[in-house]
Design an enzyme around this catalytic site. Structure first.
Site, PDB file in Angstrom:
ATOM      1  N   GLU A 117     -15.329 -32.268 -42.284  1.00  0.00           N
ATOM      2  CA  GLU A 117     -14.556 -33.273 -41.566  1.00  0.00           C
ATOM      3  C   GLU A 117     -15.345 -34.531 -41.248  1.00  0.00           C
ATOM      4  O   GLU A 117     -15.036 -35.252 -40.296  1.00  0.00           O
ATOM      5  CB  GLU A 117     -13.991 -32.658 -40.276  1.00  0.00           C
ATOM      6  CG  GLU A 117     -15.013 -31.869 -39.466  1.00  0.00           C
ATOM      7  CD  GLU A 117     -14.380 -30.984 -38.417  1.00  0.00           C
ATOM      8  OE1 GLU A 117     -13.222 -31.218 -38.048  1.00  0.00           O
ATOM      9  OE2 GLU A 117     -15.059 -30.047 -37.943  1.00  0.00           O
TER      10      GLU A 117
ATOM     11  N   HIS B  85     -11.907 -26.843 -28.868  1.00  0.00           N
ATOM     12  CA  HIS B  85     -11.235 -27.822 -28.006  1.00  0.00           C
ATOM     13  C   HIS B  85     -10.344 -27.194 -26.940  1.00  0.00           C
ATOM     14  O   HIS B  85      -9.752 -27.921 -26.139  1.00  0.00           O
ATOM     15  CB  HIS B  85     -10.421 -28.793 -28.856  1.00  0.00           C
ATOM     16  CG  HIS B  85     -11.254 -29.664 -29.741  1.00  0.00           C
ATOM     17  ND1 HIS B  85     -12.204 -30.530 -29.256  1.00  0.00           N
ATOM     18  CD2 HIS B  85     -11.312 -29.794 -31.085  1.00  0.00           C
ATOM     19  CE1 HIS B  85     -12.797 -31.167 -30.251  1.00  0.00           C
ATOM     20  NE2 HIS B  85     -12.282 -30.737 -31.379  1.00  0.00           N
TER      21      HIS B  85
ATOM     22  N   ASP C 237     -11.127 -35.781 -37.273  1.00  0.00           N
ATOM     23  CA  ASP C 237     -12.545 -36.105 -37.257  1.00  0.00           C
ATOM     24  C   ASP C 237     -12.946 -36.912 -38.488  1.00  0.00           C
ATOM     25  O   ASP C 237     -13.799 -37.802 -38.403  1.00  0.00           O
ATOM     26  CB  ASP C 237     -13.377 -34.833 -37.150  1.00  0.00           C
ATOM     27  CG  ASP C 237     -13.420 -34.300 -35.734  1.00  0.00           C
ATOM     28  OD1 ASP C 237     -13.909 -35.009 -34.843  1.00  0.00           O
ATOM     29  OD2 ASP C 237     -12.943 -33.172 -35.506  1.00  0.00           O
TER      30      ASP C 237
ATOM     31  N   ARG D 163     -11.884 -19.967 -34.000  1.00  0.00           N
ATOM     32  CA  ARG D 163     -12.697 -21.160 -34.227  1.00  0.00           C
ATOM     33  C   ARG D 163     -13.733 -21.267 -33.120  1.00  0.00           C
ATOM     34  O   ARG D 163     -13.401 -21.354 -31.930  1.00  0.00           O
ATOM     35  CB  ARG D 163     -11.850 -22.430 -34.259  1.00  0.00           C
ATOM     36  CG  ARG D 163     -12.719 -23.667 -34.476  1.00  0.00           C
ATOM     37  CD  ARG D 163     -11.969 -24.888 -34.908  1.00  0.00           C
ATOM     38  NE  ARG D 163     -11.250 -25.542 -33.826  1.00  0.00           N
ATOM     39  CZ  ARG D 163     -10.737 -26.779 -33.918  1.00  0.00           C
ATOM     40  NH1 ARG D 163     -10.873 -27.461 -35.043  1.00  0.00           N
ATOM     41  NH2 ARG D 163     -10.075 -27.297 -32.913  1.00  0.00           N
TER      42      ARG D 163
ATOM     43  N   ASP E 125     -18.517  -8.895 -33.230  1.00  0.00           N
ATOM     44  CA  ASP E 125     -18.569  -7.620 -32.521  1.00  0.00           C
ATOM     45  C   ASP E 125     -17.327  -7.409 -31.658  1.00  0.00           C
ATOM     46  O   ASP E 125     -16.888  -6.267 -31.455  1.00  0.00           O
ATOM     47  CB  ASP E 125     -19.820  -7.553 -31.640  1.00  0.00           C
ATOM     48  CG  ASP E 125     -21.087  -7.204 -32.423  1.00  0.00           C
ATOM     49  OD1 ASP E 125     -20.981  -6.965 -33.646  1.00  0.00           O
ATOM     50  OD2 ASP E 125     -22.173  -7.176 -31.815  1.00  0.00           O
TER      51      ASP E 125
END
Length: 257
Positions: A152, A48, A178, A73, A87
Site C-alpha cells: 500500500e 485501526h 494508504d 489484521r 496460538d
C-alpha cells in the site's frame, strides 16, 4: 489429530471469489451478528480498530463453526504478535505495510514452526491446539496458515513482483487509501493515477500464483476491482454500515416533531 483445515486458504487456491467485510467494533457480540450475513470472510481489525489479544480471541471464538472465516489484521508484522494470535486460534493473517521481499520472507518465517520458521513451539498452552489435545498440531500447522500481505505504498508497489515470488505468501492485498496518500493524493482513491496503479497491481497479482485482494465500499468500484483481478474482495465495513443506517434513519425523521 492434525491442525484444522483452513477453508479460506483452500478457496483461494481453488481460484474462488470470496466476499468479505471489515469488522471494527472490537467486540464479539456485534461480530456474531455480522456473521449471520454469511460473508465468506471477516477482518478482525487490529490496526485501526481498538482490538487487543483478548478481544481478538473472543471474536475468534464466536466465529468458530460459522461460515464466515476470520482474518486477523495486526497493526504491524511483529513476530511476537504473530505468534500470539496464531496460538489464539487465527489461521489467516493480514499484515499491513509490506514493502519488500525480505520483509515478506520474515513474515512467512514468523508464521511457521521450525525448521521452516521461528514460531515458538508452545502448542500445549495454545487454544489453536485445543490446549495440547490436538496431538499433531505442530507438525501440521504450517500448511494451514494463510498469510496475506498488504502492499500500500509506492515502495511496496515497486517491489510487488519480488514480493509475489516469495514462497509461503498466499495473497497480496492492495490498500487503496494508504497508496493514494503515499502517491500524494490523500483521500482520493479514485484519482486517475491511483486507479492506474491499482489496476496494474491487481493485474500482476492475479497473473501470479497468489490471490489478489482489496477493499471497496462502493459497489461499482468493487465490481471494477473484481474485473481487474480481485479475488478476495471486501465490500463493506461494519461500523460504516451502522453509522450510515443510523444517520439515514434519523434524517428521515428529523423535523417531524
Amino acid at each position: 489429530m492434525p491442525a484444522s483445515v483452513n477453508p479460506f486458504k483452500q478457496r483461494l487456491k481453488n481460484g474462488e471469489l470470496v466476499i468479505g467485510c471489515w469488522a471494527g467494533f472490537a467486540d464479539a457480540y456485534p461480530l456474531e451478528m455480522l456473521a449471520t450475513a454469511e460473508f465468506d470472510w471477516l477482518v478482525i481489525d487490529g490496526e485501526h480498530a481498538p482490538n487487543d489479544l483478548p478481544t481478538i480471541t473472543r471474536q475468534l471464538q464466536v466465529l468458530e463453526g460459522k461460515h464466515s472465516h476470520p482474518v486477523v489484521r495486526l497493526p504491524v508484522g511483529n513476530d511476537w504478535l504473530i505468534k500470539q494470535v496464531l496460538d489464539a486460534g487465527a489461521q489467516t493473517l493480514l499484515i499491513p505495510m509490506v514493502e519488500s521481499a525480505d520483509q515478506a520472507r520474515e513474515l512467512v518465517r514468523a508464521c511457521r514452526y521450525p525448521p521452516e520458521g521461528v514460531r515458538g513451539a508452545g502448542a500445549a498452552l495454545a487454544r489453536a491446539a485445543k490446549f495440547g489435545t490436538v496431538s499433531d498440531y505442530a507438525p501440521t500447522a504450517n500448511a494451514q496458515i494463510c498469510l496475506l500481505l498488504q502492499v500500500e505504498t509506492v515502495k511496496g508497489m515497486a517491489a510487488l513482483e519480488e514480493i509475489l515470488a516469495v514462497e509461503g505468501v498466499d495473497g497480496v492485498f492492495i490498500g487503496p487509501s494508504d497508496l493514494a496518500a503515499d502517491m500524494g493524493h490523500l483521500g482520493q482513491t479514485e484519482h486517475p493515477e491511483v486507479r492506474a496503479a491499482i489496476e496494474a497491481g491487481l493485474g500482476k497479482i492475479a497473473a501470479s500464483d497468489k490471490a489478489a485482494g482489496i477493499l471497496a465500499l462502493a459497489d461499482d468500484t468493487a465490481e471494477l476491482y473484481r474485473s481487474w483481478g480481485a479475488q478476495f474482495l471486501a465490500v463493506a465495513i461494519d461500523v460504516v454500515i451502522f453509522v450510515q443506517a443510523a444517520n439515514a434513519k434519523m434524517a428521515a425523521w428529523r423535523g417531524k416533531g
